[in-house]
Enzyme design. Structure first.
Site, PDB file in Angstrom:
ATOM      1  N   TYR A  65     -45.913 -31.387  21.833  1.00 10.18           N
ATOM      2  CA  TYR A  65     -46.548 -32.002  20.663  1.00 10.18           C
ATOM      3  C   TYR A  65     -46.592 -31.062  19.466  1.00 10.18           C
ATOM      4  O   TYR A  65     -46.137 -31.409  18.366  1.00 10.18           O
ATOM      5  CB  TYR A  65     -47.956 -32.465  21.040  1.00 10.18           C
ATOM      6  N   GLY A 159     -45.096 -32.071  27.561  1.00 13.98           N
ATOM      7  CA  GLY A 159     -46.066 -32.829  28.330  1.00 13.98           C
ATOM      8  C   GLY A 159     -46.007 -34.320  28.102  1.00 13.98           C
ATOM      9  O   GLY A 159     -46.468 -35.099  28.943  1.00 13.98           O
ATOM     10  N   ASN A 163     -47.292 -37.178  31.088  1.00 11.69           N
ATOM     11  CA  ASN A 163     -48.703 -37.546  31.054  1.00 11.69           C
ATOM     12  C   ASN A 163     -48.888 -39.056  31.161  1.00 11.69           C
ATOM     13  O   ASN A 163     -47.933 -39.830  31.130  1.00 11.69           O
ATOM     14  CB  ASN A 163     -49.401 -36.985  29.800  1.00 11.69           C
ATOM     15  N   GLU A 403     -61.576 -41.351  33.317  1.00 11.66           N
ATOM     16  CA  GLU A 403     -60.501 -42.335  33.261  1.00 11.66           C
ATOM     17  C   GLU A 403     -60.550 -43.194  34.520  1.00 11.66           C
ATOM     18  O   GLU A 403     -60.702 -42.672  35.624  1.00 11.66           O
ATOM     19  CB  GLU A 403     -59.131 -41.659  33.253  1.00 11.66           C
ATOM     20  N   HIS A 488     -54.678 -30.680  31.877  1.00 15.06           N
ATOM     21  CA  HIS A 488     -55.001 -30.481  30.465  1.00 15.06           C
ATOM     22  C   HIS A 488     -55.298 -29.025  30.136  1.00 15.06           C
ATOM     23  O   HIS A 488     -56.409 -28.689  29.721  1.00 15.06           O
ATOM     24  CB  HIS A 488     -56.217 -31.326  30.082  1.00 15.06           C
ATOM     25  N   GLY A 516     -51.579 -26.294  22.155  1.00 18.73           N
ATOM     26  CA  GLY A 516     -52.888 -26.372  22.790  1.00 18.73           C
ATOM     27  C   GLY A 516     -53.526 -25.038  23.082  1.00 18.73           C
ATOM     28  O   GLY A 516     -54.725 -24.990  23.415  1.00 18.73           O
ATOM     29  N   ASN A 526     -58.769 -36.739  26.647  1.00 25.38           N
ATOM     30  CA  ASN A 526     -57.383 -36.302  26.812  1.00 25.38           C
ATOM     31  C   ASN A 526     -56.921 -35.615  25.528  1.00 25.38           C
ATOM     32  O   ASN A 526     -57.153 -36.125  24.431  1.00 25.38           O
ATOM     33  CB  ASN A 526     -56.491 -37.498  27.114  1.00 25.38           C
ATOM     34  N   PHE A 528     -53.927 -34.623  23.888  1.00 26.28           N
ATOM     35  CA  PHE A 528     -52.678 -34.496  23.126  1.00 26.28           C
ATOM     36  C   PHE A 528     -52.772 -35.026  21.700  1.00 26.28           C
ATOM     37  O   PHE A 528     -52.058 -34.560  20.820  1.00 26.28           O
ATOM     38  CB  PHE A 528     -51.479 -35.064  23.886  1.00 26.28           C
TER      39      PHE A 528
END
Length: 547
Positions: A65, A159, A163, A403, A488, A516, A526, A528
């Site tokens: 990302y 990722g 994910n 989740e 994560h 990250g 989460n 991202f």
């Protein structure tokens, strides 16, 4: 077991616990079905890879990302960029005609340089279900440290390839505890919207959710949450919901409804390949070298940085070592990859002026998993979409957001499954071990206890209300909590500590962290979208002031 046989057993005093045992056995068999074949895509030609001796204006280490945001915005600003990716490009189908392996049938494509799978749900009834596989540069890295296994994507797209696609923006009131030096209004007015637009984030149609078979498991989770007084919230994702509706109608090849998640998604998920990387390609200013790994970054005599890169084959063996020069270097190899590289570069004298915060402030986003054994009147469905789309919010009262996750096995399990994100305060550090020549992490499994306690504020209450119990067969023998892993990883080069407030590394001009590693251990959800939004913020400032 047929419906009639199930009815006969029930009428003869067949216990719920015995039925759970039976379904666990079936599930184990289902997961083990088929031999682990040597299905491998052909590695893409390396003709476009970076040549030794190249001199590039900007080198981005990693294609996840943060790296994709940096590359896209730099290219749009007129800067030529080269991206270095340790994994494969994942653009060539294997012998089965698909690029990615299915979750229930892991093969060589599934894991990064392992000879045996290391699945997050590794057991049923205490029996291990991992299997032997050929060693290959597969898509999911289960990197083992002393106290924790860290799951990471390997390939162009990082990722985003592996994910679950849950694209969550933290609640505005929680953001100050995540990144206190960052202007909240700017993030929520500009950079979160920019990130969500760039990632293609959307929320499920609630009316479809209420009627489709593939989210029966999530509706059971919602019912249990609400009956115990917890809010159930729909969570945005990066899945193409129109595609999933067509999957359910049988009009297109199945993807989420074929259980694809851990080892890539062949059709419906909007990974970075379909969003930022597609736009990067359109700029014509970015090249990407896959199966390349940066091993050294040092100041170059004439300015900029000398970067040493190993090119590897699909067995992980180095086939060529290259040396290039870059005016600016962006570290975007993920929290673990960036932290390990920077710690090693500082300790070995390659970048000795990096400060003492390098490697510090690492956390697991409070990840812990558990399963619930439901009553027979609460089936979760044999068809389960692999993309989670809802969660149980007890963050303010109990420190946990859970989740409602799928168990896409193709059979009825009467099991609910959850991945919790918690306010776990424990932080670890990466350090260099000169004796072994490796970077180590000092995380301890016992540090997961706060996460377990916080998750229990949800699930103890649900179990008491519903008269249900925890599953004990998913992570070992009589083991309730999946406290051995994180999906994560965050931290290791924390904003305003190892870097300034925009990711510029202290001690060196032209070196940046943009992934990250900047976030100190937790995002409350989460991560991202936050990683993407922070990268959008930082690169905008860097382009305006440093280029």
């Amino acid at each position: 077991m047929s419906d009639s046989a199930m009815h006969r057993n029930s009428s003869q005093g067949f216990s719920r616990r015995a039925f759970i045992t039976g379904t666990g056995s079936i599930l184990g068999v289902a997961a083990l079905a088929g031999r682990a074949g040597a299905a491998r895509p052909t590695a893409a030609a390396a003709a476009a890879s970076i040549p030794s001796g190249a001199n590039v204006p900007a080198l981005v280490i990693g294609t996840g990302y943060g790296g994709c945001v940096a590359a896209l915005r730099l290219a749009q600003a007129g800067v030529d960029v080269h991206m270095i990716e340790m994994g494969m490009s994942w653009d060539t189908p294997g012998p089965d005609g698909k690029i990615f392996a299915n979750t229930t049938s892991p093969d060589a494509r599934s894991f990064w340089l392992r000879t045996k799978t290391k699945q997050p749900l590794s057991n049923f009834l205490g029996f291990p279900i991992d299997r032997d596989i050929p060693k290959y540069t597969g898509i999911l890295d289960a990197e083992e440290f002393a106290g924790i296994t860290v799951y990471q994507g390997r390939g162009v797209g990082g990722g985003s390839l592996v994910n679950g696609g849950m694209a969550v923006t933290p609640k505005r009131e929680n953001f100050g505890a995540i990144l206190p030096s960052v202007n909240v209004d700017e993030m929520y007015d500009t950079y979160y919207p920019r990130a969500n637009a760039g990632l293609g984030v959307a929320t499920i149609d609630p009316a479809w959710f209420d009627t489709t078979d593939c989210y029966q498991y999530a509706r059971v989770g919602r019912k249990h949450a609400q009956r115990s007084g917890f809010p159930f919230v729909f969570v945005p994702t990066v899945y193409d919901w129109d595609y999933m509706k067509q999957e359910a109608a049988g009009a297109v090849p199945k993807s989420a409804l074929a259980g694809e998640i851990l080892y890539g998604n062949n059709y419906g998920k909007k990974s970075l390949q379909k969003t930022y990387l597609a736009r990067i390609k359109d700029t014509g200013r970015v090249t990407i070298s896959s199966l390349h790994k940066v091993t050294s970054v040092t100041p170059a005599a004439g300015g900029g940085y000398t970067v040493v890169i190993d090119q590897t084959d699909t067995s992980g063996a180095t086939t060529l070592t290259k040396t290039v020069t870059a005016a600016k270097v962006f570290f975007a190899a993920g929290s673990v990859g960036t932290s390990k590289l920077l710690v090693r570069l500082k300790a070995t004298g390659a970048l000795p002026a990096l400060n003492g915060e390098i490697g510090q402030g690492w956390g697991d986003n409070g990840n812990v998993m558990c399963g619930g054994a439901n009553h027979l009147w609460d089936p979760t469905g044999s068809l389960q979409a692999s993309i989670p789309t809802g969660g149980i919010d007890n963050w303010n009262a109990g420190g946990a957001f859970a989740e409602v996750a799928p168990l896409p096995t193709g059979i009825e399990t009467y099991a609910s499954f959850y991945l919790s994100i918690t306010k776990n305060p424990n932080r670890a550090r990466f350090s260099w071990n000169a004796a072994t020549g490796k970077v180590e992490l000092n995380w301890q499994t016992s540090w997961k206890q706060p996460s377990i306690d916080m998750a229990k504020t949800i699930f103890d209450k649900i179990n008491a209300k519903e008269g249900t119990i925890y599953r004990t067969d998913l992570f070992g023998t009589y083991k309730i909590w999946g406290d051995h892993l994180t999906y994560h990883p965050l931290g290791g080069a924390v904003l305003t500590k190892a870097t300034d407030n925009y990711g510029r590394l202290h001690g060196y001009s032209g070196l940046y962290v943009i992934d990250g590693a900047l976030i100190p251990g937790n995002t409350s959800v989460n991560p991202f979208v936050t990683i993407t939004a922070l990268a959008e913020r930082n690169i905008e400032k860097i382009i305006a002031t440093d280029l």
